[in-house]
Design an enzyme around this catalytic site. Structure first.
Site, PDB file in Angstrom:
ATOM      1  N   GLY A  12       0.783  -1.235   0.000  1.00 18.27           N
ATOM      2  CA  GLY A  12       0.000   0.000   0.000  1.00 18.27           C
ATOM      3  C   GLY A  12       0.812   1.280   0.000  1.00 18.27           C
ATOM      4  N   THR A  13       2.004   1.262  -0.622  1.00 13.95           N
ATOM      5  CA  THR A  13       2.792   2.506  -0.667  1.00 13.95           C
ATOM      6  C   THR A  13       2.113   3.559  -1.541  1.00 13.95           C
ATOM      7  OG1 THR A  13       4.172   1.582  -2.443  1.00 13.95           O
ATOM      8  CG2 THR A  13       5.011   1.406  -0.177  1.00 13.95           C
ATOM      9  N   ASN A  14       1.460   3.133  -2.620  1.00 14.69           N
ATOM     10  CA  ASN A  14       0.709   4.095  -3.438  1.00 14.69           C
ATOM     11  C   ASN A  14      -0.505   4.623  -2.684  1.00 14.69           C
ATOM     12  OD1 ASN A  14       1.886   4.631  -6.099  1.00 14.69           O
ATOM     13  ND2 ASN A  14       1.703   2.430  -6.428  1.00 14.69           N
ATOM     14  N   ARG A  60     -11.257 -14.641  -3.139  1.00 17.48           N
ATOM     15  CA  ARG A  60     -11.959 -15.648  -3.941  1.00 17.48           C
ATOM     16  C   ARG A  60     -12.276 -16.883  -3.099  1.00 17.48           C
ATOM     17  NH1 ARG A  60      -9.102 -13.361  -8.079  1.00 17.48           N
ATOM     18  NH2 ARG A  60     -10.352 -12.856  -9.917  1.00 17.48           N
ATOM     19  N   LEU A  91      -3.681  -6.591  -7.861  1.00 12.11           N
ATOM     20  CA  LEU A  91      -3.360  -7.726  -8.727  1.00 12.11           C
ATOM     21  C   LEU A  91      -4.599  -8.527  -9.128  1.00 12.11           C
ATOM     22  CD1 LEU A  91      -0.045  -8.961  -7.063  1.00 12.11           C
ATOM     23  CD2 LEU A  91      -0.350  -7.340  -8.942  1.00 12.11           C
ATOM     24  N   ILE A  94      -9.920  -6.868 -13.011  1.00 12.32           N
ATOM     25  CA  ILE A  94     -11.227  -6.276 -12.746  1.00 12.32           C
ATOM     26  C   ILE A  94     -12.243  -6.826 -13.746  1.00 12.32           C
ATOM     27  CG2 ILE A  94     -12.513  -4.107 -12.525  1.00 12.32           C
ATOM     28  CD1 ILE A  94     -10.274  -4.548 -10.427  1.00 12.32           C
ATOM     29  N   HIS A 110       0.568   1.896 -13.599  1.00 10.69           N
ATOM     30  CA  HIS A 110       1.386   0.793 -14.120  1.00 10.69           C
ATOM     31  C   HIS A 110       2.842   1.238 -14.116  1.00 10.69           C
ATOM     32  CE1 HIS A 110       2.262  -2.882 -16.302  1.00 10.69           C
ATOM     33  NE2 HIS A 110       3.063  -2.164 -17.061  1.00 10.69           N
ATOM     34  N   ASP A 151      -4.131  -3.009 -19.562  1.00 11.60           N
ATOM     35  CA  ASP A 151      -3.267  -1.832 -19.750  1.00 11.60           C
ATOM     36  C   ASP A 151      -3.493  -1.159 -21.098  1.00 11.60           C
ATOM     37  OD1 ASP A 151      -2.101  -2.414 -17.251  1.00 11.60           O
ATOM     38  OD2 ASP A 151      -0.588  -3.695 -18.162  1.00 11.60           O
ATOM     39  N   GLU A 181       5.544   6.923  -9.544  1.00 13.70           N
ATOM     40  CA  GLU A 181       4.229   6.440  -9.092  1.00 13.70           C
ATOM     41  C   GLU A 181       3.619   7.313  -7.996  1.00 13.70           C
ATOM     42  OE1 GLU A 181       3.796   2.206  -8.363  1.00 13.70           O
ATOM     43  OE2 GLU A 181       5.606   1.806  -9.524  1.00 13.70           O
TER      44      GLU A 181
END
Length: 201
Positions: A12-14, A60, A91, A94, A110, A151, A181
């Site tokens: 979770g650095t972003n 899942r 990851l 979607i 990305h 992408d 980023e």
């Protein structure tokens, strides 16, 4: 205020860059209303809790399959009232039903200059390994709108980062995060949220 949901699979650095930018006023007219992860061990969930943001884990395995997982993910987004969905090291592929529900309102970061080193199989360290293998002198990061391809959606922002002699995939990954980023993602969110607010006035 635009309601933002952040989807993340790891540290979770972003996410932290987004939260810091909101606190510092670099992202205006936005609030993170939910952090959702497919990984119960993701440190991003702790970051959310420390910031007083609802943290949700959907796997899942717990859902009993992909279809139920996709339905649970869509429900979580609707339940928090998300108006913008941000993939910040997510990851999960979607599902089409979510992309259609939030058409033009899902963005992804990305770790390369798309169209280089992107598409199926290019994620995490693999992107930087391939960049070094290819011998590129410049890499970077891209924020794009998510469509039904991998992408392939419209590019919003890009920032170049120099590849240095002696770089490892790990050192290059770190530099791309720090120099591109963590700057681009908050900038893109601010851009979207300020436009959304001004166009609603």
């Amino acid at each position: 205020m635009l309601k933002v949901a952040v989807l993340v699979s790891g540290g979770g650095t972003n996410l932290q860059a987004i939260l810091d930018a909101i606190d510092e006023g670099k992202i205006r007219n936005a609030e993170v209303v939910s952090v959702i992860s497919n990984n119960p061990k993701a440190y991003a969930l702790e970051r959310a809790k420390k910031h007083g943001i609802p943290a949700v884990c959907i796997t899942r395995k717990a859902c009993g399959g992909t279809e139920a997982f996709n339905a649970a993910l869509l429900k979580a987004l609707k339940d928090c009232g998300a108006e913008l969905v941000v993939l910040a090291g997510c990851l999960v592929v979607i599902p089409k039903e979510i992309i259609r529900e939030y058409e033009g309102r899902i963005i992804n970061i990305h770790p390369s200059l798309i169209p280089s080193f992107c598409g199926t199989g290019f994620y995490g360290l693999k992107v930087h390994e391939e960049a070094l293998k290819r011998g590129v002198k410049v890499t970077g990061a891209t924020v794009h709108i998510v469509d039904e391809g991998t992408d392939t959606g419209p590019i919003l922002l890009q920032k170049a980062v120099e590849v240095k002699e002696g770089d490892t995939p790990e050192s290059l990954q770190r530099r791309v995060m720090e120099e591109a980023e963590w700057i681009l993602l908050p900038k893109a969110i601010d851009m979207i949220c300020t436009q959304a607010v001004s166009s609603a006035d």
